[in-house]
Design an enzyme around this catalytic site. Sequence first.
Site, mmCIF file in Angstrom:
data_model
loop_
_atom_site.group_PDB
_atom_site.id
_atom_site.type_symbol
_atom_site.label_atom_id
_atom_site.label_comp_id
_atom_site.label_asym_id
_atom_site.label_seq_id
_atom_site.Cartn_x
_atom_site.Cartn_y
_atom_site.Cartn_z
ATOM 1 C CD1 TRP A 127 41.804 57.817 50.132
ATOM 2 C CD2 TRP A 127 41.441 59.082 48.012
ATOM 3 N NE1 TRP A 127 40.652 57.017 49.258
ATOM 4 C CE2 TRP A 127 40.839 58.083 47.756
ATOM 5 C CE3 TRP A 127 42.235 60.005 47.144
ATOM 6 C CZ2 TRP A 127 39.907 58.228 46.512
ATOM 7 C CZ3 TRP A 127 41.887 59.793 46.058
ATOM 8 C CH2 TRP A 127 40.997 58.499 46.178
ATOM 9 C CG ASP A 208 40.753 65.170 47.396
ATOM 10 O OD1 ASP A 208 39.439 65.423 46.792
ATOM 11 O OD2 ASP A 208 41.480 64.222 47.078
ATOM 12 C CB ALA A 210 36.104 63.896 49.244
ATOM 13 C CE LYS A 243 33.698 60.334 49.630
ATOM 14 N NZ LYS A 243 34.457 59.601 48.516
#
Length: 394
Positions: A127, A208, A210, A243
């Site tokens: 990312w 991470d 997400a 999300k």
Amino acid sequence: MFEHLNEQPKDKILALMQAFKDDPREDKIDLGVGVYKNAEGVTPIMRAVKQAERQWWEQETTKAYTGLAGDPAFSDAMIGLVLGDAVARDQVAAVATPGGTGAVRQAFDLIRMANPSARVFVSDPTWPNHLSILKHMAIETVMYRYFDAESGGVDFAGMMEDLGQMRAGDVVLLHGCCHNPTGANLTGPEWQAVIDLVNAKGVVPMIDIAYQGFGDGLEADAAATRMVASGCPEVLIAASCSKNFGIYRERTGLLMAVAQERGLHAVTQGNLAYLNRQNYSFPPDHGARMVSLVLTDDALRVDWQAELEDVRNGMLALREQLSSELRRLSGSDRYGFIAQHRGMFSRLGLSPEIVERLRAEHGIYMVGDSRINIAGLNRDTVPKLAQAIIEVGA
């Protein structure tokens, strides 16, 4: 003073969003922005979240601050969602943050406080904001091989060879599931090999996560993170609710620091609260409150999980459709990896020149490295994308 400021590089995804907005073509397709959209092109408010907001509107009596770490009920609910029973609750220090990005930033700050000489190993690609924040904070970054453009899978041998250069005290940043931007994930045995390596090297893993619930399901998507949390002495975990709860603008995230040595919990929790105070004092509460209400109310949680499953299965169906359509048009299984990837994104392995032709000739917008947002498609636009890819000779 301000005359000494320099122009900052434009965010490529934001620039792509503006270019799409300015394009007058009615049949244009936006596959660039990393936001979930349904078949009508709308990012909906999830049913359970809407109901939780109604309930909270009736119950809320004050807008006073919660605390530097945020509402404890939010931390408890999210730790349960992400970690399950992989580690004991008193081994996890946690603070609420403004989105997953805030959690990532606070994690990097904690790393710099704990070990200013630590290097952070980051997947190639990752990312973009990971790299942007690390550069801004002047933290040394080392890239490790991850994506094999030829196969559309993970270059695991290359990854392990590069991670072999880690030193004690370094940090390795890993994507818990639904790797952004590639959609290619490690297998269970590969995760175990990474755990064995970081433990042998004395390295701290940072995860991470997400997109939990967007790949293979809530529990399956958390499996790797739980393996790492239970298998390593110390772990940092940045979790986002943007999300899977659809609350992007509420900026809701959580940073967790897992320490197997129980005596480290209090000092770690104190440092996380200190960092919150230095950056934004008290974290936002509304989104966190909605998440904790949904996760602790049986009826709301069942409805949320059902809608999340619909979202997940819808994206899997689009992946299968696109892969099949490209197979039909090309006569090859070159793009078969699209159906194997998970989450919102896939990296198609197209050159920047091909990406530009897709935009100019067909009104199809994707990031320059050919990352597409699967959720930007629907059943009617998949054939157009597949036909355009074939026409430009990709």
